[in-house]
Scaffold this motif. Structure first.
Motif, PDB file in Angstrom:
ATOM      1  N   GLN A   9      23.248   3.788 -34.636  1.00 11.29           N
ATOM      2  CA  GLN A   9      24.216   3.319 -33.639  1.00 11.29           C
ATOM      3  C   GLN A   9      25.256   4.393 -33.354  1.00 11.29           C
ATOM      4  OE1 GLN A   9      25.481  -0.232 -35.664  1.00 11.29           O
ATOM      5  NE2 GLN A   9      24.024  -1.547 -34.575  1.00 11.29           N
TER       6      GLN A   9
ATOM      7  N   LYS B 150      25.955   6.110 -29.679  1.00  7.85           N
ATOM      8  CA  LYS B 150      27.273   6.164 -29.034  1.00  7.85           C
ATOM      9  C   LYS B 150      27.636   7.598 -28.660  1.00  7.85           C
ATOM     10  CE  LYS B 150      29.504   3.845 -32.241  1.00  7.85           C
ATOM     11  NZ  LYS B 150      30.638   3.206 -32.969  1.00  7.85           N
ATOM     12  N   GLU B 151      27.338   8.525 -29.546  1.00  8.12           N
ATOM     13  CA  GLU B 151      27.656   9.929 -29.271  1.00  8.12           C
ATOM     14  C   GLU B 151      26.857  10.448 -28.081  1.00  8.12           C
ATOM     15  OE1 GLU B 151      27.495  14.290 -31.525  1.00  8.12           O
ATOM     16  OE2 GLU B 151      26.981  12.452 -32.600  1.00  8.12           O
TER      17      GLU B 151
ATOM     18  N   LEU C 297      29.842   6.818 -25.574  1.00  9.48           N
ATOM     19  CA  LEU C 297      30.473   5.511 -25.746  1.00  9.48           C
ATOM     20  C   LEU C 297      31.442   5.603 -26.915  1.00  9.48           C
ATOM     21  CD1 LEU C 297      27.232   3.347 -25.390  1.00  9.48           C
ATOM     22  CD2 LEU C 297      28.917   3.877 -23.607  1.00  9.48           C
ATOM     23  N   HIS C 298      32.549   4.847 -26.830  1.00  6.17           N
ATOM     24  CA  HIS C 298      33.632   5.050 -27.790  1.00  6.17           C
ATOM     25  C   HIS C 298      33.816   3.907 -28.781  1.00  6.17           C
ATOM     26  CE1 HIS C 298      34.691   8.503 -25.361  1.00  6.17           C
ATOM     27  NE2 HIS C 298      34.734   7.737 -24.293  1.00  6.17           N
ATOM     28  N   SER C 299      33.072   2.822 -28.622  1.00  6.83           N
ATOM     29  CA  SER C 299      33.239   1.699 -29.538  1.00  6.83           C
ATOM     30  C   SER C 299      31.954   0.890 -29.604  1.00  6.83           C
ATOM     31  CB  SER C 299      34.387   0.793 -29.064  1.00  6.83           C
ATOM     32  OG  SER C 299      34.031   0.154 -27.844  1.00  6.83           O
ATOM     33  N   ALA C 300      31.892   0.034 -30.630  1.00  5.84           N
ATOM     34  CA  ALA C 300      30.737  -0.857 -30.766  1.00  5.84           C
ATOM     35  C   ALA C 300      30.666  -1.814 -29.579  1.00  5.84           C
ATOM     36  CB  ALA C 300      30.837  -1.638 -32.079  1.00  5.84           C
TER      37      ALA C 300
ATOM     38  N   GLU D 198      31.572  -1.211 -26.455  1.00  8.45           N
ATOM     39  CA  GLU D 198      30.988  -0.482 -25.318  1.00  8.45           C
ATOM     40  C   GLU D 198      29.481  -0.319 -25.504  1.00  8.45           C
ATOM     41  OE1 GLU D 198      32.783   3.230 -24.426  1.00  8.45           O
ATOM     42  OE2 GLU D 198      34.756   2.385 -23.983  1.00  8.45           O
ATOM     43  N   LEU D 199      29.054  -0.075 -26.732  1.00  6.49           N
ATOM     44  CA  LEU D 199      27.634   0.080 -27.010  1.00  6.49           C
ATOM     45  C   LEU D 199      26.882  -1.202 -26.679  1.00  6.49           C
ATOM     46  CD1 LEU D 199      25.139   1.476 -28.204  1.00  6.49           C
ATOM     47  CD2 LEU D 199      25.952   0.811 -30.473  1.00  6.49           C
TER      48      LEU D 199
END
Length: 227
Positions: free
Chosen positions: A198, A202-203, A207-210, A212-213
């Protein structure tokens, strides 16, 4: 289900792996109506698939990407470790621009979307079995030819293409509403390993947070890009 008449009739044996019973039944009905093909067995997950393949000794497999547990790509890779020559046709609802080339690199003999006409499934099976051809849609064939001519694999549809096969599998399951522990159980991985995947997703997708993921995975699933 095992078809002992295949040897005497000369019909090629097809084994179907799909987690939807209705899909398996529909494929079996379609294939069993053909004079040269018959379904010798079916399974909904990787474990049952290996048991059925051993019992059935099929001439070709039809495998869906989405299965209960490890997905069709993981099954394909495991099959190739055991049998390099057993033909495998991937039949899936998943976006072919993301999955077709991955499937071919993993050893598939063809990739066909479930949205295509049913007769295309029969065309694909016969081209693979009778002519030893690789079967993909005309759109994907043209795309791969252009990439070969230009010597480039650029022009990917999105950053999702940068995900590894396992990361894409995790991303798809997130989009289907699976939590971290459920994904770990489905894929026989540790929670820590899933969390690592995960983080990489995100990287790669910036994406900056769970949260957003999860939102991005669900949106992608709704658009039909990963499910």
């Amino acid at each position: 289900m095992n078809n002992s008449a295949d040897t005497s009739t000369g019909r090629k044996r097809v084994f179907v792996v799909d987690d939807h019973p209705i899909v398996r039944q529909g494929l079996a009905q379609l294939i069993n109506q053909q004079p040269d093909l018959s379904v010798c067995g079916e399974a909904e997950d990787v474990h049952d698939a290996f048991q059925g393949i051993a019992a059935c000794a099929p001439d070709i497999l039809i495998v869906d990407i989405s299965l209960n547990g490890p997905d069709g790509l993981e099954l394909l890779k495991s099959i190739r470790v055991r049998d390099i020559s057993l033909p495998v046709l991937i039949l899936s609802m998943h976006e072919e621009s993301l999955y077709a080339e991955r499937a071919l690199r993993a050893g598939a003999n063809g990739y066909i979307m479930k949205q295509e006409a049913t007769e295309n499934v029969l065309v694909a099976l016969r081209r693979i079995l009778d002519h030893h051809e690789i079967y993909v849609s005309e759109r994907i064939a043209n795309k791969m030819l252009r990439q070969y001519i230009s010597g480039s694999t650029a022009a990917r549809p999105s950053a999702i293409s940068d995900l590894t096969d396992r990361e894409l599998e995790v991303f798809r399951l997130i989009g289907e509403g699976h939590g971290t522990r459920q994904i770990a159980g489905d894929l026989h991985l540790s929670v820590k390993t899933v969390e690592s995947h995960q983080a990489h997703i995100k990287e790669k997708l910036s994406l900056h947070s769970a949260r957003e993921l999860i939102q991005h995975a669900i949106q992608s699933a709704i658009k039909g890009r990963v499910a």
